[in-house]
Scaffold this motif. Structure first.
Motif, PDB file in Angstrom:
ATOM      1  N   GLU A 488       1.927   2.318  16.576  1.00 19.73           N
ATOM      2  CA  GLU A 488       1.281   1.105  16.049  1.00 19.73           C
ATOM      3  C   GLU A 488      -0.213   1.117  16.352  1.00 19.73           C
ATOM      4  OE1 GLU A 488       5.575   0.070  16.449  1.00 19.73           O
ATOM      5  OE2 GLU A 488       4.123   1.143  17.691  1.00 19.73           O
ATOM      6  N   LEU A 489      -0.561   1.508  17.553  1.00 16.70           N
ATOM      7  CA  LEU A 489      -1.966   1.539  17.960  1.00 16.70           C
ATOM      8  C   LEU A 489      -2.737   2.542  17.101  1.00 16.70           C
ATOM      9  CD1 LEU A 489      -3.563   0.092  20.207  1.00 16.70           C
ATOM     10  CD2 LEU A 489      -3.214   2.097  21.633  1.00 16.70           C
ATOM     11  N   ASP A 490      -2.109   3.655  16.843  1.00 17.14           N
ATOM     12  CA  ASP A 490      -2.740   4.696  16.039  1.00 17.14           C
ATOM     13  C   ASP A 490      -2.923   4.253  14.587  1.00 17.14           C
ATOM     14  OD1 ASP A 490      -3.698   7.449  15.720  1.00 17.14           O
ATOM     15  OD2 ASP A 490      -1.903   7.716  14.491  1.00 17.14           O
ATOM     16  N   ARG A 491      -1.965   3.456  14.090  1.00 16.04           N
ATOM     17  CA  ARG A 491      -1.968   3.094  12.669  1.00 16.04           C
ATOM     18  C   ARG A 491      -2.756   1.812  12.367  1.00 16.04           C
ATOM     19  NH1 ARG A 491       0.301   4.134   7.924  1.00 16.04           N
ATOM     20  NH2 ARG A 491       1.158   2.502   6.580  1.00 16.04           N
ATOM     21  N   TYR A 492      -2.644   0.802  13.227  1.00 14.19           N
ATOM     22  CA  TYR A 492      -3.158  -0.525  12.880  1.00 14.19           C
ATOM     23  C   TYR A 492      -4.448  -0.923  13.602  1.00 14.19           C
ATOM     24  CZ  TYR A 492       1.500  -0.958  10.823  1.00 14.19           C
ATOM     25  OH  TYR A 492       2.638  -0.757  10.081  1.00 14.19           O
ATOM     26  N   TYR A 493      -4.989  -0.038  14.435  1.00 18.26           N
ATOM     27  CA  TYR A 493      -6.274  -0.304  15.075  1.00 18.26           C
ATOM     28  C   TYR A 493      -7.296   0.695  14.533  1.00 18.26           C
ATOM     29  CZ  TYR A 493      -9.799  -1.482  18.571  1.00 18.26           C
ATOM     30  OH  TYR A 493     -10.955  -1.918  19.180  1.00 18.26           O
ATOM     31  N   PRO A 494      -8.487   0.247  14.121  1.00 21.57           N
ATOM     32  CA  PRO A 494      -8.959  -1.139  14.105  1.00 21.57           C
ATOM     33  C   PRO A 494      -8.386  -1.927  12.929  1.00 21.57           C
ATOM     34  CG  PRO A 494     -10.663   0.303  13.245  1.00 21.57           C
ATOM     35  CD  PRO A 494      -9.539   1.204  13.711  1.00 21.57           C
ATOM     36  N   GLY A 495      -8.414  -3.253  13.071  1.00 17.93           N
ATOM     37  CA  GLY A 495      -7.960  -4.120  11.993  1.00 17.93           C
ATOM     38  C   GLY A 495      -8.976  -4.182  10.867  1.00 17.93           C
ATOM     39  N   ASP A 496      -8.541  -4.749   9.752  1.00 20.66           N
ATOM     40  CA  ASP A 496      -9.427  -4.824   8.583  1.00 20.66           C
ATOM     41  C   ASP A 496     -10.358  -6.025   8.648  1.00 20.66           C
ATOM     42  OD1 ASP A 496      -8.478  -2.749   6.291  1.00 20.66           O
ATOM     43  OD2 ASP A 496      -6.848  -3.280   7.631  1.00 20.66           O
ATOM     44  N   VAL A 497      -9.789  -7.183   8.951  1.00 15.64           N
ATOM     45  CA  VAL A 497     -10.621  -8.391   8.954  1.00 15.64           C
ATOM     46  C   VAL A 497     -10.112  -9.348  10.019  1.00 15.64           C
ATOM     47  CG1 VAL A 497      -9.223  -9.483   7.138  1.00 15.64           C
ATOM     48  CG2 VAL A 497     -11.542 -10.296   7.539  1.00 15.64           C
ATOM     49  N   LEU A 498     -11.044 -10.028  10.653  1.00 15.63           N
ATOM     50  CA  LEU A 498     -10.721 -11.149  11.537  1.00 15.63           C
ATOM     51  C   LEU A 498     -11.185 -12.410  10.824  1.00 15.63           C
ATOM     52  CD1 LEU A 498      -9.850 -12.100  14.464  1.00 15.63           C
ATOM     53  CD2 LEU A 498     -12.302 -12.222  14.914  1.00 15.63           C
TER      54      LEU A 498
END
Length: 893
Positions: A488-498
């Protein structure tokens, strides 16, 4: 068959349950689709849904649904924040009703009570988010105090400590004397109070009869003065710089120092310096190596003996007996009386000023000198500043970058310790001589201590907990399994928008940037979308004291979730606060009703989806027009959503669905559906079904419930809308000739309807239309669509001519023709002119009154900004109305 009316109360829970059971919200870490990540700002576990939540979570959900439909593997990471002070207060209040305090229970038993409360009541906000239609991956829900996040917090603390970026220091903090803890600036509320400015005379040492007069709003702190500051260029005091004055009531010699902080234009130009009880004075004290004298205990009462800190040395000083143990208020009163009795009170001026209060305790906050844990935010901020400067992270709207830079470039050490029991307890243990050992576990700390002392010693853990913002600063990576190296860390970080409000740029956004870059080597999100505040209809901030709070759950009960969501989206213009009136939500409820009625109309006319329908192959002009118009709308909505222009997306959808489709297309095609041409009927039914289906797809991110219900009832498919494909625009389906033709018809009918309305022509009156000086195109189209135009504009006839119009005609221009409506036999022309002139005169008066207000410097200087803005908006409205009436009058001329 669709029910006669749409019932949100029945539909909304049904579809939410269906989505959850189908795991429609889930992210798929092994997917080959491109990931799209939004980290949910974790609401307080104590919280309940308010209008700010409703806005931010509506916009986040709209983005998630939009990108999910575009084929991305979406992760909207949900969770809640333990909310240290807020939660502890809730539980303490509950215990107080039983006559029990947390001290009666002790720390361990009290924390058990907090966890019990969390288990029973902590899910309120997440249940309410479901009512809003939020679609995060609930299976991944996290809590800032769960074991995984606790491990991440301990590791971050220990690593930063070992890197010299966390340290212990004695500095001023915002101290809450009721809650007995340091609090952050975010938890401090500045309140305007009616106070006084006391002018005290301090005797100059060695010059009988000479005094330096200082002015203060806090006489009680004078006992802790360690200097008087004057501006280095102030001629009145130049000879005193480096000399001493005698502090009254105490008799202590204190120096006169030269510092730019003293403003020669303010007060007397001389400022008393109390480094241990004022943030500005603390900085002056550092510059001049002044001792710090702490006057107060944790209850903000005068100590029995001063705590004096001078460099590394600390010692006690004598407190005059008359003030020992007094509260701040009592000490103030006594000191003023004593100064007056000594002849050293020069004058008292009324002086309204702002005073900091604890937003939860309600008491005056005290700048207090204490030992706390600090984080070196200055060092951590440097790469976070560079990341925004170089565009690794972009703010939308861009002007918020200036706010970010302003704070980050002037950042102070971050006080990360809190004197609470509920929270992440600081992983530091103290030995018998006060030396501390920082480690991730008690066992590691014990081993370090035993090695240091050469024997087994007893350690005591630091009782403080970490600032809530410390754990939430790790949210973008701790929720994904860090410090473990997870897929998950490898795939979803960094996020797209806050997506967040501007009020926590400093407190959360900046800290996530600092921690994310430091521990992950990359920014936590590529874009920060800053939304505005939701205010009341007058532009005032909502507050319980004003009685203007609008409860989003009440609006959902009354008008349905989709109406509220669409309202907030339609009003979410970048950089502009939302002025929310209940009638706006009611208006968009009517939009939902319009959509429902259009679907019922389609159903009653045997409109149904046709397998294999190809919109490129339709023949009828009206069908080619609506297909092309849909593509233009799809392009506008897609572009607007990508640019975070939610209001433009909502506006384009509203315009197309209500106007182009419901008001025009369905009316244009009624004769076809009731006619004899079976091929035209079949094509029109198929086109209507296809366009309606596309509307539901486009509307789904903003209005998920009604669209899903209509999709289920009308499409004949088992595919849920939430996971269906987004209608990507196809410009090849736009027929410019068909668009131009039908838009001309729409423009002509609209113009005639406007003139009829402005002139008060009775609705039942069938009036003639004369098209003067019409070109070939206008003449051809008027003839081709004669039946449509006469029916929808309520005309008796259409005549194309070059002859001058008869007297008493209203005129307007539509492209290459002048629209002439002879109205003399339908209305009293002169009376209508008089009415229009009277209305224009009224509006002139209203505009003049507003101009007088806005031209008054006193009004502009003293009126609240929202009142001034309201006056400007009213003027714009009056100007627009006046322009319409003037146009109408000119048409009669």
């Amino acid at each position: 068959m669709l029910d006669k009316t749409y019932s949100p109360a029945e539909v909304e829970p049904k579809h939410y349950d269906r989505w959850e059971k189908a795991e429609a919200f889930a992210a798929h870490v092994d997917s080959n689709q491109a990931p799209y990540t939004i980290m949910m700002p974790p609401p307080n576990v104590t919280g309940s849904l308010h209008m700010g939540h409703a806005l931010t979570f509506t916009l986040q959900d709209a983005l998630i649904r939009f990108n999910r439909m575009r084929g991305k593997d979406t992760l909207w990471q949900p969770g809640t924040d333990h909310a240290g002070i807020a939660t502890q207060m809730v539980v303490e209040r509950n215990l107080g009703k039983e006559g029990v305090s947390r001290h009666d229970l002790g720390r361990e038993k009290f924390l058990e009570k907090v966890w019990e409360w969390k288990a029973e009541s902590g899910g309120t906000i997440t249940r309410q988010l479901r009512r809003l239609g939020a679609s995060p991956d609930w299976s991944r829900e996290r809590f800032t105090m769960d074991e995984g996040l606790n491990k991440a917090v301990r590791k971050v603390f220990v690593e930063l400590f070992r890197q010299g970026l966390i340290y212990r220091d004695k500095r001023l903090v915002n101290w809450d004397p009721k809650l007995h803890t340091a609090i952050s600036d975010l938890e401090v509320e500045q309140k305007e109070v009616k106070g006084n400015l006391w002018h005290f005379r301090y005797p100059v040492e060695g010059e009988e009869g000479r005094f330096v007069t200082v002015a203060t709003t806090r006489p009680e702190t004078m006992l802790g003065d360690t200097a008087v500051a004057v501006h280095p260029e102030d001629d009145r005091y130049k000879d005193l710089i480096g000399r001493h004055v005698v502090l009254p009531l105490v008799g202590r010699r204190i120096p006169v120092v030269a510092d730019d902080y003293a403003d020669p234009e303010t007060g007397t130009g001389a400022v008393k310096i109390t480094p241990a009880h004022d943030f500005n004075d603390f900085e002056v004290g550092k510059r001049h190596n002044l001792p710090l004298i702490n006057l107060l205990d944790r209850d903000a009462r005068i100590l029995q003996a001063f705590e004096i800190f001078n460099g590394d040395a600390a010692y006690a000083g004598e407190v005059p007996e008359a003030y020992r143990g007094l509260s701040r208020e009592a000490a103030r009163k006594q000191i003023v009386e004593d100064m007056e009795a000594a002849g050293l009170l020069e004058k008292i001026d009324p002086h309204p000023h702002t005073v900091p209060h604890g937003d939860r305790s309600g008491v005056v906050i005290e700048p207090w000198l204490t030992d706390q844990w600090y984080c070196d935010a200055v060092t951590l901020a440097k790469p976070a500043i560079e990341a925004v400067e170089t565009g690794k992270t972009v703010f939308v709207p861009r002007q918020w970058e200036n706010t970010y830079f302003e704070w980050m470039r002037n950042i102070q050490p971050w006080c990360i310790s809190r004197q609470l029991w509920w929270g992440h307890q600081i992983p530091a243990w103290y030995g018998p001589d006060g030396k501390f050992f920082v480690a991730e576990t008690a066992e590691e700390a014990q081993a370090e201590a035993d090695a240091h002392y050469g024997r087994a010693v007893e350690l005591t853990r630091d009782p403080d907990v970490l600032d809530t913002w410390f754990s939430s600063a790790l949210w973008p990576f701790s929720t994904l399994g860090w410090p473990e190296k997870t897929p998950e860390l490898d795939r979803y970080y960094p996020g797209d928008v806050l997506v967040t409000g501007f009020d926590i740029i400093f407190f959360w956004v900046a800290r996530m940037m600092m921690m994310g870059i430091h521990f992950m080597g990359d920014v936590p999100f590529r874009t920060v979308y800053i939304h505005a505040l939701v205010r009341d209809e007058k532009g005032q901030k909502m507050s319980k004291s004003k009685g203007n709070v609008i409860d989003p759950l009440n609006l959902i009960d009354q008008y349905g979730c989709d109406a509220l969501r669409f309202t907030l989206s339609a009003m979410a213009a970048q950089g502009r606060d939302i002025k929310l009136a209940v009638n706006r939500v009611e208006g968009y409820r009517n939009f939902a009703t319009k959509l429902w009625n259009a679907a019922r109309y389609a159903e009653m006319n045997q409109v149904a989806m046709v397998a294999g329908f190809d919109p490129a192959k339709v023949n009828l002009t009206v069908n080619r027009w609506i297909v092309g118009s849909l593509q233009q709308t799809s392009a506008k909505v897609t572009e607007a959503m990508e640019a975070y222009k939610f209001n433009e997306a909502a506006g384009a959808l509203y315009q197309f669905a209500w106007n182009s489709f419901c008001d025009w297309y369905l009316e244009f095609t009624k004769p076809i559906l009731t006619g004899e041409d079976e091929a035209a009927k079949a094509e029109t039914r198929a086109t209507t079904a296809w366009v309606l289906d596309r509307i539901l797809h486009l509307l789904h991110p903003l209005m998920p419930f009604i669209t899903e219900e209509l999709n289920e009832k009308l499409s004949g498919r088992t595919q849920m809308l939430i996971t269906d494909a987004w209608p990507e625009p196809d410009s090849s389906l736009i027929d410019p000739a068909a668009s131009a033709e039908m838009e001309w018809v729409v423009s002509l009918i609209s113009t005639i309807r406007t003139v009829r309305s402005e002139m008060n022509v009775p609705p039942s009156a069938q009036i003639p239309l004369v098209l003067k000086d019409a070109g070939q195109t206008a003449s051809t189209l008027a003839e081709r669509h004669r039946e449509l135009i006469t029916r929808l504009a309520r005309l008796s006839d259409i005549e194309v001519t070059q002859v001058e119009p008869p007297k008493g005609s209203a005129q307007a221009v539509v492209e290459d023709a002048t629209v002439v409506l002879p109205l003399a036999e339908f209305i009293d022309i002169e009376a209508e002119k008089a009415r229009l002139n009277k209305e224009i005169g009224k509006l002139d008066g209203e505009i003049s009154r507003i101009d007088a207000k806005l031209g008054n410097p006193k009004f502009v200087a003293n009126a609240p900004e929202e009142i001034i803005e309201e006056q400007r908006e009213r003027r714009e409205g009056f100007e627009a109305a006046r322009a319409k009436l003037t146009d109408a009058l000119q048409r009669l001329g």
